[in-house]
Design an enzyme around this catalytic site. Structure first.
Site, PDB file in Angstrom:
ATOM      1  N   HIS A   8       0.678  -1.249   0.115  1.00 32.72           N
ATOM      2  CA  HIS A   8       0.138  -0.003  -0.075  1.00 32.72           C
ATOM      3  C   HIS A   8       0.982   1.191  -0.047  1.00 32.72           C
ATOM      4  CE1 HIS A   8      -2.600   2.844   2.364  1.00 32.72           C
ATOM      5  NE2 HIS A   8      -3.254   2.847   1.287  1.00 32.72           N
ATOM      6  N   HIS A  50      -0.222  10.869  -2.489  1.00 32.31           N
ATOM      7  CA  HIS A  50      -1.668  10.358  -2.105  1.00 32.31           C
ATOM      8  C   HIS A  50      -2.396  11.861  -1.880  1.00 32.31           C
ATOM      9  CE1 HIS A  50      -4.528   9.764   1.042  1.00 32.31           C
ATOM     10  NE2 HIS A  50      -4.479   8.590   0.744  1.00 32.31           N
TER      11      HIS A  50
HETATM   12  O1  G3P Z   1      -6.251   0.951  -2.347  1.00 27.41           O
HETATM   13  C1  G3P Z   1      -6.594   1.055  -0.858  1.00 27.41           C
HETATM   14  C2  G3P Z   1      -6.285   2.362  -0.292  1.00 27.41           C
HETATM   15  O2  G3P Z   1      -5.004   2.956  -0.843  1.00 27.41           O
HETATM   16  C3  G3P Z   1      -7.487   3.602  -0.375  1.00 27.41           C
HETATM   17  O3  G3P Z   1      -7.069   4.540   0.504  1.00 27.41           O
HETATM   18  O4  G3P Z   1      -6.574   6.673   1.295  1.00 27.41           O
HETATM   19  O5  G3P Z   1      -4.804   5.061   1.348  1.00 27.41           O
HETATM   20  O6  G3P Z   1      -5.510   5.993  -0.895  1.00 27.41           O
HETATM   21  P1  G3P Z   1      -6.021   5.736   0.600  1.00 27.41           P
HETATM   22 CA    CA Z   2      -4.441   4.693  -2.296  1.00 30.97          CA
END
Ligand code: G3P
Ligand code: CA
Length: 238
Positions: A8, A50
């Site tokens: 992630h 992000h």
């Molecule tokens: O792909 C799952 C996750 O990345 C979604 O939330 O806020 O970490 O981009 P975020």
């Molecule tokens: Ca994400």
């Protein structure tokens, strides 16, 4: 069958999120794939970050869409995390795609248009980069902005899409099938047995996030999810 493990924002427990160091860490720590987030700069470059604002993960302030690629490349994207990473740059999507040409990692690109700034151009440029990369068959898209996934499908319906969401949908599989997505990407604790069965009945894969501990891992393994998205790809890997 074991789920595929996606790191992630890269292996973000071990290196600054969404940087080349985090993606190298993911490869080193046995991930099957990486997840990353894309935004578009003022001059149309697709960069990996992000937040819409650079202040949390760099040494500056302001919105990505109000900066040029040159300005983004001048930022330090590692010092906020640790002195060990001072000098780390914000990668472009193209740089990450080039890195992936040299290994077998899969790629989940989250299209970050989940706000008032819905922008088809971000999706168009992202799809185009993936089409030129030579690794299109290892790429999937996800987004909280489901219109962007419809845009991606319109541009190239061979690239699979996953619907990101928070909250408990009554019929997630039915909804995904209706909009033409292949997967759901729910927050893991929004998933229940009824939702899982609805996905199975509709041929929809389940890719929950963010699975960072044994409780969430075991719950998602019981549901036989196809992908798990985690900050700790090495710990989840069995
Ligand atoms: O792909 C799952 C996750 O990345 C979604 O939330 O806020 O970490 O981009 P975020
Ligand atoms: Ca994400």
């Amino acid at each position: 069958m074991n789920p595929l493990i996606y790191a992630h924002r890269g292996a973000s427990a071990y290196a600054p999120e969404n940087t080349m160091s985090a993606f190298h860490e993911a490869a080193r720590r046995y991930a099957d794939g990486i997840e990353l987030d894309v935004q578009m700069t003022k001059d149309g470059a697709i960069v990996v970050m992000h937040d819409e604002d650079v202040s949390r993960t760099t040494n500056s302030q302001g919105l990505v869409r109000e900066k040029t690629l040159k300005e983004i490349k001048e930022l330090d994207a590692g010092g906020w995390y640790s002195r060990l990473y001072v000098g780390e740059k914000v990668p472009t999507l193209e740089e990450v795609l080039t890195f992936l040409q040299g290994n077998s990692l899969r790629l989940n690109i989250e299209i970050k248009t989940c706000s008032a700034w819905y922008d088809k151009e971000l999706t168009r440029r992202t799809v185009s980069l993936v089409q030129q990369s030579g690794i299109k068959d290892r790429v999937i898209f996800s987004s909280f902005e489901h219109r962007s996934l419809l845009d991606a499908k319109e541009l190239d319906d061979t690239i699979p899409c996953g619907l990101l969401y928070v909250g408990n949908l009554i019929h997630p599989g039915r909804y995904a099938k209706a909009v033409g997505a292949e997967y759901i990407h729910p927050c893991w604790d929004n998933l229940d047995r009824q939702g899982v069965e609805d996905c199975r009945e509709n041929g929809i894969e389940i890719h929950p996030w963010t699975i960072n501990d044994p409780t969430s891992r075991d719950a998602m393994l019981a549901f036989e999810c196809e992908h798990l998205i985690t900050n700790y790809p090495d710990i989840l890997y069995r």
